[in-house]
Design an enzyme around this catalytic site. Structure first.
Site, PDB file in Angstrom:
ATOM      1  N   LYS A  52     -59.132 -25.418 -46.865  1.00  0.00           N
ATOM      2  CA  LYS A  52     -57.815 -25.915 -46.422  1.00  0.00           C
ATOM      3  C   LYS A  52     -56.866 -26.040 -47.623  1.00  0.00           C
ATOM      4  O   LYS A  52     -57.300 -26.011 -48.772  1.00  0.00           O
ATOM      5  CB  LYS A  52     -58.003 -27.280 -45.754  1.00  0.00           C
ATOM      6  CG  LYS A  52     -58.569 -28.367 -46.682  1.00  0.00           C
ATOM      7  CD  LYS A  52     -59.022 -29.596 -45.910  1.00  0.00           C
ATOM      8  CE  LYS A  52     -59.600 -30.649 -46.865  1.00  0.00           C
ATOM      9  NZ  LYS A  52     -60.189 -31.781 -46.124  1.00  0.00           N
ATOM     10  N   ARG A 150     -60.260 -43.042 -39.770  1.00  0.00           N
ATOM     11  CA  ARG A 150     -59.229 -42.012 -39.720  1.00  0.00           C
ATOM     12  C   ARG A 150     -59.378 -41.304 -38.387  1.00  0.00           C
ATOM     13  O   ARG A 150     -59.228 -41.948 -37.354  1.00  0.00           O
ATOM     14  CB  ARG A 150     -59.404 -41.085 -40.940  1.00  0.00           C
ATOM     15  CG  ARG A 150     -58.155 -40.397 -41.388  1.00  0.00           C
ATOM     16  CD  ARG A 150     -58.347 -39.615 -42.691  1.00  0.00           C
ATOM     17  NE  ARG A 150     -59.338 -38.544 -42.578  1.00  0.00           N
ATOM     18  CZ  ARG A 150     -59.648 -37.718 -43.576  1.00  0.00           C
ATOM     19  NH1 ARG A 150     -59.069 -37.837 -44.754  1.00  0.00           N
ATOM     20  NH2 ARG A 150     -60.541 -36.763 -43.413  1.00  0.00           N
ATOM     21  N   TYR A 279     -35.257 -35.029 -71.782  1.00  0.00           N
ATOM     22  CA  TYR A 279     -34.421 -36.018 -71.102  1.00  0.00           C
ATOM     23  C   TYR A 279     -34.809 -37.438 -71.483  1.00  0.00           C
ATOM     24  O   TYR A 279     -36.001 -37.769 -71.549  1.00  0.00           O
ATOM     25  CB  TYR A 279     -34.578 -35.895 -69.585  1.00  0.00           C
ATOM     26  CG  TYR A 279     -33.951 -34.655 -68.989  1.00  0.00           C
ATOM     27  CD1 TYR A 279     -32.583 -34.426 -69.058  1.00  0.00           C
ATOM     28  CD2 TYR A 279     -34.743 -33.716 -68.333  1.00  0.00           C
ATOM     29  CE1 TYR A 279     -32.019 -33.296 -68.490  1.00  0.00           C
ATOM     30  CE2 TYR A 279     -34.187 -32.585 -67.761  1.00  0.00           C
ATOM     31  CZ  TYR A 279     -32.819 -32.383 -67.851  1.00  0.00           C
ATOM     32  OH  TYR A 279     -32.264 -31.265 -67.289  1.00  0.00           O
ATOM     33  N   MET A 327     -38.169 -30.042 -65.076  1.00  0.00           N
ATOM     34  CA  MET A 327     -38.545 -29.218 -63.924  1.00  0.00           C
ATOM     35  C   MET A 327     -39.155 -27.887 -64.377  1.00  0.00           C
ATOM     36  O   MET A 327     -40.122 -27.404 -63.783  1.00  0.00           O
ATOM     37  CB  MET A 327     -37.314 -28.960 -63.051  1.00  0.00           C
ATOM     38  CG  MET A 327     -37.674 -28.357 -61.704  1.00  0.00           C
ATOM     39  SD  MET A 327     -36.239 -27.978 -60.695  1.00  0.00           S
ATOM     40  CE  MET A 327     -35.609 -29.584 -60.309  1.00  0.00           C
TER      41      MET A 327
HETATM   42  C1  LIG Z   1     -61.436 -32.065 -46.705  1.00  0.00           C
HETATM   43  C2  LIG Z   1     -62.637 -32.460 -45.921  1.00  0.00           C
HETATM   44  C3  LIG Z   1     -63.924 -32.187 -46.399  1.00  0.00           C
HETATM   45  C4  LIG Z   1     -64.197 -31.651 -47.791  1.00  0.00           C
HETATM   46  O1  LIG Z   1     -64.309 -32.738 -48.708  1.00  0.00           O
HETATM   47  P1  LIG Z   1     -64.641 -32.513 -50.260  1.00  0.00           P
HETATM   48  O2  LIG Z   1     -64.656 -33.896 -50.805  1.00  0.00           O
HETATM   49  O3  LIG Z   1     -63.519 -31.702 -50.822  1.00  0.00           O
HETATM   50  O4  LIG Z   1     -65.940 -31.819 -50.351  1.00  0.00           O
HETATM   51  C5  LIG Z   1     -64.994 -32.454 -45.564  1.00  0.00           C
HETATM   52  N1  LIG Z   1     -64.800 -32.988 -44.333  1.00  0.00           N
HETATM   53  C6  LIG Z   1     -63.578 -33.307 -43.863  1.00  0.00           C
HETATM   54  C7  LIG Z   1     -63.440 -33.899 -42.508  1.00  0.00           C
HETATM   55  C8  LIG Z   1     -62.464 -33.061 -44.640  1.00  0.00           C
HETATM   56  O5  LIG Z   1     -61.250 -33.400 -44.188  1.00  0.00           O
END
Ligand SMILES: *Cc1c(COP(=O)(O)O)cnc(C)c1O
Length: 388
Positions: A52, A150, A279, A327
């Site tokens: 992801k 969650r 800056y 930037m």
């Molecule tokens: C992102 C995610 C993972 C991966 O977690 P890592 O700590 O990067 O290995 C696993 N399960 C869920 C539900 C996630 O959202």
């Protein structure tokens, strides 16, 4: 007397064709890390490489390919669009969409043949309706919130009802049971074992009626922390990229960082005592010294919070950032004795000579985690994927 080399020697133009800033991604490392994770999953557990957020900033599709080459037999994403992109790139392995989906997104995920996660009956019915038009059943995983607070239902009775609804609908297939840990990276805490116990009880109960359903709970940290959390599938993200889930040195766990962030010296200039860089004049030369300008900044994801706080590598030596990150540029102090010149390579994350800067170090200086450092690299930085 400090030696100050002639300024004329530093007037070169950076190598034509070189990138202003570049993230090199070593796909061999992604493959090796995946193989390493796979080898930790004793007893036939499978590896779901989580790709992801554009592969945690490393580039989703090339990293997914390398992870599959290394032994991942599933891919994990957060959104339906990510699943669609993977299918468009011809991945045939199961793809688990872990996030909460709108009805429209659920349709896209189902059409892409991706697995979705449900924890309410209403959502499972909506997925069934979307699947109804298709020829294959929609694959569903039911999520119990065992203490992450969650996604998922915290009520095992509700989770069971969703399982029964899914199992009893010809348009749906009950593929998996899942949960997610809140504190897998905090060794020694008692919340992790409590979550594991709750999940195990749920899995045992559902499996007594549905023996073929798979169970998965572990992220990267949980894989290293406790084999009892491995179940049938581990969902690993951070460790696939060779970053340490505990924020420590990845080498200690046999992981190899895949990403290096590189730039070069766009200017090298002599500063007299009292001169300032950047800056707000937050840094001033304390002596006669040389300052290099590196042409990347927070517009590339090299965060402003690193102002006067991080080091970069030039000529195999650590040089501190001098002044506020802008930037598009950042200044570094090269010291009074340097032979650095315009065009010299600069490493912001990665190794140069004997020295190296880990993503974990940058994260610590920023008060964040390695995940956010690579995810935060913006699209303006080209990713160069290198095979071994
Ligand atoms: C992102 C995610 C993972 C991966 O977690 P890592 O700590 O990067 O290995 C696993 N399960 C869920 C539900 C996630 O959202």
């Amino acid at each position: 007397m400090p030696t100050i080399p002639a300024a004329a020697a530093r007037a070169a133009v950076p190598t034509p064709g070189a990138e202003r800033a570049l993230a090199r991604v070593d796909l061999g490392a992604v493959e090796q890390n995946s193989a390493r994770l796979r080898s930790l999953l004793a007893g036939g557990g499978e590896l779901c490489a989580v790709v992801k957020a554009d592969g945690y900033g490393h580039g989703m599709v090339p990293c997914a390919r390398a992870a599959v080459a290394g032994g991942a037999s599933w891919l994990g994403v957060a959104t339906a669009a990510e699943a669609v992109e993977l299918r468009a790139a011809d991945f045939e392995v199961p793809i688990l969409v872990q996030g909460a989906l709108t009805r429209t997104e659920a349709r896209a995920a189902v059409e892409a043949g991706a697995d979705v996660v449900a924890w309410r009956e209403g959502f499972a019915r909506a997925v069934a309706a979307e699947a109804g038009a298709g020829t294959t059943r929609a694959r569903v995983h039911v999520k119990l919130d065992t203490g992450m607070g969650r996604l998922g239902t915290a009520d095992p009775v509700e989770a069971r009802a969703v399982c029964e609804l899914v199992a009893g609908d010809a348009r749906l297939e009950l593929v998996g049971l899942m949960t997610h840990f809140a504190t897998a990276d905090e060794r020694g805490d008692d919340h992790f074992p409590a979550q594991l116990e709750r999940f195990r009880a749920f899995v045992d109960e559902i499996r007594s009626a549905h023996p073929a359903v798979i169970a998965h709970a572990a992220n990267s940290a949980a894989v290293f922390r406790d084999p009892a959390a491995h179940f049938d599938l581990a969902r690993c993200g951070i460790a696939v990229y060779g970053l340490d889930p505990f924020g420590e040195d990845p080498a200690a766990r046999g992981l190899e960082p895949a990403l290096a962030l590189e730039s070069h010296l766009a200017a090298v200039k002599r500063f007299e005592p009292g001169w300032s860089a950047g800056y707000g004049r937050t840094w001033r030369a304390e002596r006669t010294t040389w300052v290099g300008i590196v042409p990347l900044g927070y517009g590339d994801g090299w965060r402003r919070g690193l102002s006067n706080r991080a080091d970069v590598l030039v000529g195999g030596r650590r040089c501190p950032l001098a002044g506020t990150v802008s930037m598009d540029n950042v200044a570094v102090e090269l010291g009074s004795e340097t032979d650095a010149r315009v065009g010299d390579p600069v490493v912001l994350i990665g190794a140069q000579g004997e020295q190296r800067i880990l993503c974990e170090e940058v994260a610590q200086r920023l008060g964040t985690i390695n995940y956010e450092v690579t995810c935060g690299l913006l699209p303006r930085v080209p990713r160069l994927h290198e095979a071994r």
